[in-house]
Write a protein that holds these residues in place. Structure first.
Motif, mmCIF file in Angstrom:
data_model
loop_
_atom_site.group_PDB
_atom_site.id
_atom_site.type_symbol
_atom_site.label_atom_id
_atom_site.label_comp_id
_atom_site.label_asym_id
_atom_site.label_seq_id
_atom_site.Cartn_x
_atom_site.Cartn_y
_atom_site.Cartn_z
ATOM 1 N N GLU A 72 -0.802 -8.184 5.453
ATOM 2 C CA GLU A 72 -1.189 -6.826 5.035
ATOM 3 C C GLU A 72 -2.639 -6.808 4.568
ATOM 4 O O GLU A 72 -3.377 -5.860 4.859
ATOM 5 C CB GLU A 72 -0.282 -6.321 3.923
ATOM 6 N N ILE A 94 -5.651 -4.348 5.992
ATOM 7 C CA ILE A 94 -6.432 -3.454 5.134
ATOM 8 C C ILE A 94 -7.910 -3.814 5.172
ATOM 9 O O ILE A 94 -8.773 -2.959 5.401
ATOM 10 C CB ILE A 94 -5.909 -3.498 3.686
ATOM 11 N N ARG A 124 0.828 -1.213 0.000
ATOM 12 C CA ARG A 124 0.000 0.000 0.000
ATOM 13 C C ARG A 124 0.860 1.259 0.000
ATOM 14 O O ARG A 124 0.451 2.299 -0.523
ATOM 15 C CB ARG A 124 -0.981 0.000 1.177
ATOM 16 N N VAL A 129 0.846 -8.234 -2.145
ATOM 17 C CA VAL A 129 0.195 -8.085 -0.835
ATOM 18 C C VAL A 129 0.103 -9.461 -0.186
ATOM 19 O O VAL A 129 -0.546 -10.369 -0.711
ATOM 20 C CB VAL A 129 -1.210 -7.476 -0.991
ATOM 21 N N PRO A 189 -6.547 -4.489 -3.046
ATOM 22 C CA PRO A 189 -5.368 -5.193 -2.516
ATOM 23 C C PRO A 189 -5.410 -6.702 -2.753
ATOM 24 O O PRO A 189 -4.365 -7.322 -2.969
ATOM 25 C CB PRO A 189 -5.419 -4.858 -1.020
ATOM 26 N N TRP A 197 -6.992 1.235 -0.274
ATOM 27 C CA TRP A 197 -5.654 0.819 0.156
ATOM 28 C C TRP A 197 -5.212 1.437 1.481
ATOM 29 O O TRP A 197 -4.563 0.775 2.282
ATOM 30 C CB TRP A 197 -4.622 1.183 -0.929
ATOM 31 N N MET A 198 -5.544 2.707 1.720
ATOM 32 C CA MET A 198 -5.008 3.402 2.887
ATOM 33 C C MET A 198 -5.949 3.284 4.082
ATOM 34 O O MET A 198 -7.163 3.465 3.965
ATOM 35 C CB MET A 198 -4.767 4.878 2.575
#
Length: 420
Positions: free
Chosen positions: A198, A202, A7, A194, A188, A125-126
């Motif tokens: 992770e 997310i 990300r 990924v 993702p 993503w964030m």
């Protein structure tokens, strides 16, 4: 298993995209004195050339955001970058005011999709606690592009003429589009880089999400909070656009700088803006992490920034000595740019799956302000001088501070649930 950081790679690719948008956008501002001299354009004519971009940029924000939401950011962002890079290069082939206006209008059509689609690309993503920083660093990339470009453009103009920078920067955009299409994925889960850890982080924060969604336009457009956010951004965009379009000419005409010094001093306030972008997003996220909440975490930083800009802009314009004046402009741009990462973080906070479309509406009204700024400033300067033109910015920053007091980032526009 230690989480991967794919990300963050997506974020830095987006930062690079923002940098390129402003590189391509600011070229013409630095080249304006040379273009005026070659073609005999008046300030009013140059203002309408600037405005041609701003008008199309405002008009095509919502279609651009829709493209990202409907077809996914991977394809949509690749397409718009290739489009605007084509017309960046084509600007070098224009032969009159009319042809330049048409070319800048078509260029603006492509750039209009950049920020809404990029915002959509980050929405899946964030993490919520990373959004202020993410939007701050992306807009810092934009201001960095705006700050560095005048220096490089001035050097290229001195060596090769005003057309060369447009060709060089167009090639940079094409290279980025190829890199984006190769690396980015719309969710993702689709990305091979990924790992499970992770992905769990997310999706634990955001859910699995969808690569493409149907936008509930009626519910979005009937919500008054969207229009409050957009009106605030109108004030911001009018103000920043003066520094992106007219400021180099102000330094050349009112302060008497030659093309080389003009490029250097035009860059300084934008470099101060880069610091404001980074600090504003970071400070807002820090407040959120420390329990202040999204509502106050976003609001405090933005209101302080607008008030600082409102105080410093007229002071900078009134000072006769050019060096202290530029320093005051630097402080003003620092304050103004404290707000921008926060504003775009709010579109993620309240937009959710529809962040691309929400940001597009905000940026449409915002860039209507930018278009007005580009067009009317030539008239204001001709009739009343530069101080009057800068005084308008101070008033708008005060209005923006008041409007931000009414923005609540903790409430989504569609679902209506509260966020922490």
């Amino acid at each position: 298993m230690r989480p991967t950081r794919a990300r963050h790679a997506v974020l830095w690719l987006t930062v690079l995209a923002y940098l390129i948008t402003y590189m391509d956008r600011v070229v013409i501002a630095t080249a304006a004195p040379v273009i005026e001299q070659e073609y005999g354009f008046t300030p009013v004519t140059m203002g309408w050339i600037f405005a041609a971009f701003s008008i199309s940029y405002a008009l095509f924000q919502i279609p651009g955001g829709w493209l990202g939401d409907r077809f996914g950011p991977r394809r949509a962002l690749t397409g718009v970058v290739l489009w605007w890079s084509t017309f960046t290069a084509a600007t070098a082939l224009t032969w009159s005011a009319g042809s330049m206006m048409v070319c800048r209008f078509l260029f603006g059509m492509g750039e209009a999709g950049a920020f809404p689609i990029a915002t959509r690309s980050l929405s899946r993503w964030m993490l919520p606690s990373e959004r202020g920083w993410a939007q701050g660093v992306t807009h810092a990339g934009a201001r960095l592009g705006g700050a560095l470009t005048p220096v490089f453009v001035a050097l290229l103009i001195v060596q090769f003429g005003w057309r060369m920078p447009f060709l060089v920067f167009a090639l940079v955009g094409v290279a980025w589009a190829a890199l984006w299409f190769w690396y980015y994925r719309d969710t993702p889960r689709e990305h091979k880089s990924v790992n499970a850890s992770e992905l769990a982080i997310i999706e634990g924060a955001l859910g699995a999400g969808k690569a493409r969604v149907s936008v509930p336009w009626r519910r979005l457009l009937s919500n008054p909070r969207l229009w409050t956010l957009s009106a605030m951004y109108f004030c911001y965009a009018y103000s920043i656009n003066i520094f992106l379009t007219w400021f180099p000419k102000y330094l050349h005409d009112a302060r008497g700088f030659d093309i080389a010094l003009m490029g250097l001093f035009a860059s300084m306030p934008l470099m101060a803006g880069v610091i404001g972008d980074l600090l504003g997003g970071w400070a807002s996220d820090l407040l959120v992490k420390r329990g202040v909440g999204l509502k106050m975490g976003r609001r405090i930083v933005a209101v302080v920034g607008f008030l600082l800009a409102a105080a410093m802009i007229p002071l900078a314009a009134a000072i006769v000595d050019p060096v202290p004046s530029i320093l005051c402009f630097c402080v003003a741009l620092f304050g103004l740019e404290l707000t921008v990462g926060v504003s775009w973080a709010v579109t993620l906070d309240i937009g959710g799956e529809y962040a691309g479309s929400v940001s597009a509406v905000m940026n449409t009204l915002g860039n209507s302000g930018a278009a007005i700024a580009a067009a009317v400033t030539g008239y204001i300067v001709s009739m009343s001088g530069w101080f009057a033109a800068f005084s308008v910015l101070s008033v708008l920053c005060l209005i923006a501070a008041v409007l931000f007091l009414r923005i609540d980032a903790s409430r989504k526009l569609v679902e209506g649930e509260m966020q922490t």
